[in-house]
Enzyme design. Structure first.
Site, PDB file in Angstrom:
ATOM      1  N   LYS A 106       0.542   0.361  -4.768  1.00 17.34           N
ATOM      2  CA  LYS A 106       1.633   1.101  -4.136  1.00 17.34           C
ATOM      3  C   LYS A 106       2.738   1.433  -5.132  1.00 17.34           C
ATOM      4  CE  LYS A 106      -0.302   1.402  -0.155  1.00 17.34           C
ATOM      5  NZ  LYS A 106      -0.914   2.701   0.216  1.00 17.34           N
ATOM      6  N   TYR A 111      -2.498  -5.103  -4.248  1.00 15.04           N
ATOM      7  CA  TYR A 111      -2.017  -4.113  -3.278  1.00 15.04           C
ATOM      8  C   TYR A 111      -0.647  -3.585  -3.701  1.00 15.04           C
ATOM      9  CZ  TYR A 111      -0.629  -2.131   1.255  1.00 15.04           C
ATOM     10  OH  TYR A 111      -0.213  -1.299   2.261  1.00 15.04           O
ATOM     11  N   SER A 154       4.095   1.396   0.788  1.00 14.06           N
ATOM     12  CA  SER A 154       4.352   0.146   1.497  1.00 14.06           C
ATOM     13  C   SER A 154       5.467  -0.612   0.782  1.00 14.06           C
ATOM     14  CB  SER A 154       3.088  -0.721   1.510  1.00 14.06           C
ATOM     15  OG  SER A 154       3.387  -2.067   1.839  1.00 14.06           O
TER      16      SER A 154
END
Length: 272
Positions: free
Chosen positions: A181, A177, A158
């Site tokens: 990634k 998050y 992402s």
């Protein structure tokens, strides 16, 4: 987009693909696209049947979608937060179709919570599913790939993995998050360098903003972001291209779906 159909003699004929997080959204689209090129697809996720999740989409529906179109697919329900479940998944996938040629690490669990408030339990769960599970699954499939002298691993990342840039404003609690990634991308390039001589390609596809059930739950599509929404076909096509490319030259890449396809002068196929 080209016409949607299953080509049993396609570029992936005779290859076995394992796609995680395939009950809905990006994973479901990837499973369908690989099947369209003749791959035998094992779809995996935690949601096998209707009623097992608050989100729409099930493994049963993913597999039926492929089979109705004439493709070959089966599903294995698994919780990738558990080591024993990951081992069982690869064992059963191999028993179903044979050694895994293509591994797509797409499964994720995500919480958007500011760092000061982030619970340790959820932090560890995100790291387990989004970082260690792809690492472990790769470990499990690599011996057979080495033995056959070929293999393709594609990890789904992402833009959250990029460093935030000024001017800074109120964040959405996406730091963890982004950490996951970023770690996944560094794992990808590192593993690519380790297995290059074995004929195994390891790459990342980084989707743009895609309208999926998970994205809807987190409210990521709004009036400010709506013009950035990318058709899911772009991600599925980019994954297929990286899962079928020459491992000698197409490896160690972190590709953003739309510009990657433009660089290949490829338009995404319509999905079955």
């Amino acid at each position: 987009m080209s016409e949607a159909r299953i080509n049993p003699d396609g570029a992936l004929k005779g290859r076995n693909a394992l796609v995680t997080g395939a009950s809905r959204g990006i994973g479901e689209a990837i499973a369908a696209r690989l099947a369209m090129e003749g791959a035998r697809v094992v779809a995996s996720a935690r949601t096998a049947e209707e009623g097992e999740s608050r989100l729409s989409g099930t493994l049963h529906e993913t597999v039926e979608r492929i089979r109705r179109a004439g493709g070959e697919a089966t599903f294995i329900k698994a919780d990738l937060a558990q080591s024993v479940e990951r081992e069982r998944l690869v064992e059963e996938a191999t028993a179903a179709y044979g050694p895994i040629d293509i591994l797509i690490n797409n499964a994720a669990i995500t919480y958007f919570i500011p760092v000061e408030e982030f619970p340790e339990k959820r932090f560890k769960l995100m790291m387990e599913v989004q970082v260690y599970a792809p690492f472990h699954l790769s470990q499990l499939v690599l011996p057979a790939m080495r033995e056959r002298g070929r293999g393709w691993i594609v990890n789904i990342s992402s833009p959250a993995g990029l460093h935030p840039q000024p001017p800074y404003g109120r964040g959405r609690g996406g730091t963890v998050y982004g950490m996951c990634k970023a770690a996944l991308e560094r794992f990808t390039t590192g593993l690519a360098s380790e297995v290059h001589e074995a004929g195994i390609a390891v790459n990342v596809v980084s989707p743009g903003l895609v309208d999926t059930p998970g994205v809807a739950v987190h409210g990521l599509i709004n009036e400010q972001t709506r013009d950035r929404v990318q058709p899911i076909e772009y991600i599925a096509e980019a994954v297929y291209r990286l899962a079928s490319g020459d491992p000698k030259t197409m490896t160690g890449r972190i590709e953003y779906a739309e510009p990657f396809l433009k660089s290949l002068a490829v338009k995404p196929a319509e999905l079955v």
